[in-house]
Motif scaffolding. Structure first.
Motif, PDB file in Angstrom:
ATOM      1  N   VAL A 392       0.838  -1.191   0.000  1.00  0.00           N
ATOM      2  CA  VAL A 392       0.000   0.000   0.000  1.00  0.00           C
ATOM      3  C   VAL A 392       0.877   1.245   0.000  1.00  0.00           C
ATOM      4  O   VAL A 392       1.987   1.244   0.536  1.00  0.00           O
ATOM      5  CB  VAL A 392      -0.943   0.017   1.226  1.00  0.00           C
ATOM      6  N   SER A 393       0.374   2.319  -0.598  1.00  0.00           N
ATOM      7  CA  SER A 393       1.173   3.547  -0.661  1.00  0.00           C
ATOM      8  C   SER A 393       1.030   4.384   0.600  1.00  0.00           C
ATOM      9  O   SER A 393       1.953   5.124   0.965  1.00  0.00           O
ATOM     10  CB  SER A 393       0.758   4.378  -1.876  1.00  0.00           C
ATOM     11  N   ASN A 394      -0.119   4.296   1.261  1.00  0.00           N
ATOM     12  CA  ASN A 394      -0.408   5.116   2.435  1.00  0.00           C
ATOM     13  C   ASN A 394      -1.148   4.290   3.469  1.00  0.00           C
ATOM     14  O   ASN A 394      -1.923   3.394   3.123  1.00  0.00           O
ATOM     15  CB  ASN A 394      -1.299   6.312   2.063  1.00  0.00           C
ATOM     16  N   PRO A 395      -0.962   4.580   4.757  1.00  0.00           N
ATOM     17  CA  PRO A 395      -1.711   3.854   5.786  1.00  0.00           C
ATOM     18  C   PRO A 395      -3.183   4.247   5.788  1.00  0.00           C
ATOM     19  O   PRO A 395      -3.555   5.327   5.303  1.00  0.00           O
ATOM     20  CB  PRO A 395      -1.027   4.281   7.089  1.00  0.00           C
ATOM     21  N   VAL A 396      -4.014   3.367   6.337  1.00  0.00           N
ATOM     22  CA  VAL A 396      -5.446   3.652   6.435  1.00  0.00           C
ATOM     23  C   VAL A 396      -5.688   4.986   7.131  1.00  0.00           C
ATOM     24  O   VAL A 396      -6.569   5.765   6.742  1.00  0.00           O
ATOM     25  CB  VAL A 396      -6.176   2.525   7.195  1.00  0.00           C
ATOM     26  N   MET A 397      -4.901   5.282   8.153  1.00  0.00           N
ATOM     27  CA  MET A 397      -5.106   6.491   8.944  1.00  0.00           C
ATOM     28  C   MET A 397      -5.014   7.763   8.109  1.00  0.00           C
ATOM     29  O   MET A 397      -5.491   8.822   8.517  1.00  0.00           O
ATOM     30  CB  MET A 397      -4.088   6.540  10.080  1.00  0.00           C
ATOM     31  N   ASP A 398      -4.462   7.652   6.913  1.00  0.00           N
ATOM     32  CA  ASP A 398      -4.367   8.824   6.053  1.00  0.00           C
ATOM     33  C   ASP A 398      -5.727   9.318   5.571  1.00  0.00           C
ATOM     34  O   ASP A 398      -5.815  10.410   5.008  1.00  0.00           O
ATOM     35  CB  ASP A 398      -3.454   8.535   4.858  1.00  0.00           C
TER      36      ASP A 398
END
Length: 941
Positions: A392-398
């Motif tokens: 994934v490029s970014n965490p869910v929290m983003d």
């Protein structure tokens, strides 16, 4: 841009501090910080009950009153913001008198019962010297024990509303409220329903928030004092919530959430209540060997209570010797490629690494795979092709930093419940949510736009969005020119996919498609999350290619709040893939066909490696039925339930000459084994696990395995030694150290650092580096450093509804149950909430069938049929039926189509044609539910 969608303010931690006086000494506060919070950081504890870190301060209990010089009245420190130069007294005579009076009044209504033992009110009363109250108690509500997970004792409720805020603001489930007035005021569930009849999803956030025991776990686990607590991580979905095990007498008595990077204390019903399976009486506790002359029956599953009819007990030496001898006999007679192994996405990184190493160096082929082939293989293929990395490029929290979030082909409220809470939190702060799903899932009520497209029309919808962005000049020309290749081919390709042309196909109005396309392209930060509703199709790779094109065309990647995030299903599906548990890749996605990669691992492992990729999960089953695969090693996987067309899968497993299964229960797959090895459950071992955010986390052992069950690493190594491999690992840390020296992405993560910090995001290539939660910020890990556009055409499902089979079957998971149910259906609470197999059908379709909710209906496809109970559900589109695949007595995968995506070799589990009729044989009661009536399990429990 509306005020609600303006960029988030910088964290207060980044702003200059101010000073004020507290109890005669100077303390510092951040701008906007409350007196209570500043005091806590300064080491000054002010009494508080209604306030809890993470919840919005409301100041309704008044236990935290402080005196501010120059002001006539006391101030609630949890609400009052500190200002420069103010002088505050938290323990003055006046403040202390008020605090003690509040505590005494609350104590007057507090019953002296077991469920209020040592609650926060009592603790503060002791600290402030408040004795027995002078006031009489008021009449109190009766207890409510209607819910299997949570007991309600409102006689202990102080109406602090922490439960209301936990449910409303954190989990955003909106079940709990404060109703009525005056002395009748009380906490209610929905419309003052019994909790067991309410819409509560049993996340337990209210229990964790309650300061008095008014809400507590059913069955009284909180009444026991643990011997120890152990910090670990959740064993279920890919979110990777950190938790704490509470242990007494080598038994888990409770689980609480802790402040991990993915959950910040939050849990779901499985994480909080789904742990007692580890001590279920049906746990495997001694090695088992198939009795001579007992055939393998593919057409029935073995009742665990009848294990002695098929298996006999064995010593570890006998079982291990038989397991290895069978493999060696096949390898020597039929060649290395006649053997295969399925590892587990629920095991640790170290287990995955050693498992694939055993197959590659002991079996001497690359026939090794795991359940990623059944979930995100198409996403992985498209991501590797398009941007050079499957992570994934970014965490869910983003999502908290995004202006617009697209969720497509996923139901996070069920499959990733804690991740869903962050999405809902983001929506409350102004983020626009676009939900693309044929089903009207729970997230739909939070969505700015719900695109309920027709099943199987993903590419039509996504190409229409691309058409809008390309033809209306909404692309990021600078990003395309500097960081991508192949855009002109995409520009030409999408010309024929106008919203007006695609609307009749996908069922979404052209104007809505245009509106969403413009919003995605023009927002400051847009993020896409997807699930197996995207990937589990014959066109799954094409679906993901379109999502990648959306991000690349608009430059919505490489920054916080943007990017591409395929939500990983199991707790370690990311780590298992990283560790090489896939047939065409060595650890860290180094291709087996690359001579340099092979040479590197040949030097490390001291064994020559095959230069041909191995077979995938479904290909292995086909090869087994054809007699080409003759022996297998399966650890922690249950393909007899999880594979498509399980009749075919079970026939394949039964056809094997030699099957060794390593598991904690006698699963449907283990029942077809020649040797069964009793393994360790998640809380019984230490290892690392990589969540969907690419965060490597440490899971710690809390329990000893029961009986003669052994930890999985010990079993793998013992088998490897019998295959002639000179392995001598003495600790899990040694395996991790070998991994990080062969996997550049985690090279900078040391075992000591994980013990200290608990979690580190990768890539982390240098020791001491912070890790990279957001990647692709400057270039993509492709040979050219550029992202690649790959156009996708419309490819129909392999099997569409017709006159004989007019319905569409959609399969997936339930909130309360996990995967094939071998763990969660043996959990008392989870089984009590969802005990029986159900088919979800739109109420109008159910009425048209002439059936009522709760009646038995039968679903039939071209591959099999199952009977289960009908449940009316308005979230299901007309003409479709949804079935969870966790019920062995109504195995949904008897129906599913094994047709494969030609690129990723992933089966089309999300779409097949079925017919529905009223009636059928009711499913048998679960054989897991009454273990006390079962045959005693082997000695050692």
């Amino acid at each position: 841009m509306s005020a609600a969608l303006e960029p988030r303010r910088p964290h207060a931690e980044d702003e200059p501090l101010l000073e004020f006086t507290l109890d005669g000494r100077t303390v510092q506060a951040r701008p906007g910080e409350t007196i209570w919070a500043a005091a806590r950081r300064a080491g000054v504890e002010i009494p508080h009950l209604c306030h809890k870190e993470g919840l919005e301060p409301v100041g309704n209990c008044r236990a935290c009153m402080v005196e501010v010089e120059g002001e006539r009245v006391l101030a609630a420190s949890c609400c009052r913001v500190a200002t420069p130069g103010m002088q505050v007294h938290s323990a003055s005579e006046r403040a202390r008198h008020a605090q003690k009076m509040v505590l005494e009044l609350l104590l007057a209504d507090m019953p002296e019962t077991a469920y209020t033992r040592d609650n926060e009110l009592d603790q503060w009363a002791r600290r402030l010297g408040v004795g027995r109250p002078r006031f009489a108690s008021r009449p109190q509500p009766a207890p409510d024990t209607s819910h299997p997970a949570i007991a309600v004792h409102l006689d202990a409720c102080i109406q602090c509303t922490r439960c209301v805020r936990a449910c409303r603001d954190e989990q955003v489930n909106d079940v709990i409220g404060l109703a009525f007035r005056g002395p009748a005021e009380k906490i209610v569930f929905d419309q003052d329903d019994p909790m067991g009849a309410s819409t509560c999803v049993a996340c337990g956030e209210c229990v964790q928030a309650c300061p008095t025991g008014a809400l507590s776990s059913a069955g009284g686990p909180a009444l026991q004092v643990p011997d120890k607590t152990v910090d670990s991580v959740c064993p279920y979905c890919g979110v990777g919530c950190q938790l704490t095990y509470h242990v007494k007498d080598n038994t888990l008595i409770a689980v609480s959430g802790r402040d991990g990077p993915a959950n910040h204390g939050r849990l779901c019903v499985k994480g909080r209540y789904g742990f007692d399976y580890v001590r279920h009486p049906q746990r495997l506790t001694v090695p088992l060997v198939r009795r001579e002359g007992v055939p393998k029956r593919a057409d029935e599953t073995l009742d665990p209570a009848r294990w002695q009819e098929v298996f006999r007990e064995a010593t570890w030496d006998e079982a291990l010797d038989l397991a290895a001898a069978g493999w060696l006999r096949i390898r020597d007679r039929h060649g290395p490629r006649a053997l295969a192994g399925f590892g587990s996405a629920k095991g640790s990184n170290e287990e995955a690494y050693l498992f694939q190493k055993l197959v590659r160096t002991g079996f001497r082929s690359h026939n090794v795979d795991h359940c990623t082939r059944l979930c995100h293989a198409s996403s992985v293929a498209a991501l590797l092709e398009g941007i050079g990395s499957a992570a994934v490029s970014n965490p869910v929290m983003d999502v908290m930093q995004a202006e617009l979030v697209i969720v497509i082909g996923a139901n996070p409220s069920v499959n990733h419940p804690v991740a869903a809470t962050w999405i809902k939190n983001a929506v409350r702060e102004g983020t626009r949510l676009v939900l693309c799903d044929p089903r009207h899932s729970e997230l739909a009520r939070h969505a700015w736009r719900h695109l309920a497209f027709k099943p199987d029309t993903d590419v039509a919808l996504l190409n229409a969005l691309l058409h809008v962005i390309v033809t209306e000049g909404l692309v990021d020309e600078a990003f395309i020119a500097g960081r991508t290749e192949g855009f002109e081919a995409l520009r030409e390709h999408v010309q024929g996919y106008s919203p007006e042309a695609m609307a009749p196909l996908c069922g979404i109005e052209a104007g809505v498609i245009r509106e969403v396309g413009r919003a995605y392209a023009t927002s400051r930060a847009s993020m896409i999350l997807w699930g197996m509703g995207v990937s589990q199709h014959v066109h799954g790779t094409d679906n993901a290619r379109c999502l990648i094109a959306l991000a690349l065309a608009t430059g919505q990647i490489g920054r916080p709040g943007t990017g591409l995030h395929p939500l990983r299903g199991q707790n370690n599906v990311q780590g298992a893939s990283d560790a090489g548990l896939i047939p065409m890749m060595l650890p860290d996605y180094q291709r087996v066909t690359d001579p340099g990669a092979r040479a590197k691992f040949e030097r490390l492992w001291g064994v020559p490696l095959d230069d041909r990729p191995g077979l995938t999960v479904v290909e292995v089953m086909n090869a087994a039925l054809a007699g080409e695969i003759r022996g297998m090693y399966i650890m922690g996987e249950n393909p007899a339930m999880s594979d498509p067309d399980v009749n075919h899968a079970r026939q394949a497993l039964a056809a094997l000459d030699h099957l060794v299964v390593q598991d904690i229960f006698l699963t449907e797959t283990a029942a077809l084994a020649d040797v069964v090895l009793p393994a360790s459950a998640f809380p019984e071992k230490t290892g690392t696990f990589t969540n969907t955010d690419r965060t490597v986390q440490l899971g710690r052992q809390a329990l000893e395995p029961p009986g003669q069950a052994r930890q999985d690493l010990w079993i793998i190594q013992a088998l490897a030694q019998r295959l002639g491999l000179p392995w001598r690992y003495t600790d899990v840390s040694e395996v991790f150290d070998e991994m990080r020296h062969s996997m550049p992405s985690i090279a900078g993560i040391t075992w000591e650092r994980l013990q200290r910090e608990h979690a580190v995001a990768y890539p982390c290539t240098q020791e001491g580096a912070p890790g990279q939660p957001v990647v692709f910020t400057e270039r993509f890990p492709t040979p050219s450093g550029r992202g690649r556009f790959v156009p996708a055409d419309i490819v129909p499902a392999a099997e569409r509804p017709d006159a004989d089979y007019p319905w569409v079957l959609i399969t997936g998971r339930q909130l309360e149950h996990w995967h094939t149910g071998s763990m969660t259906r043996r959990s008392r609470v989870l089984d009590a909430i969802e005990p029986d197999p159900v088919a979800l059908i739109h109420p109008l379709d159910l009425e048209a069938l002439g059936a009522r909710p709760g009646e038995v209906i039968t679903l039939q496809s071209r591959r099999g049929e199952v009977s289960l109970y009908a449940r009316a559900d308005e979230s299901i589109p007309r003409g479709a039926v949804f079935v969870a695949f966790c019920y062995y007595e109504a195995a949904a995968n008897r129906l599913t189509n094994p047709a494969l995506d030609p690129v990723a070799k992933i089966p089309e589990l999300k779409y097949c044609a079925v017919r529905v009729r009223v009636g059928g044989t009711p499913p048998q009661p679960s054989r897991y539910r009454e273990p006390e009536a079962a045959q005693p399990w082997p000695a050692g429990m």
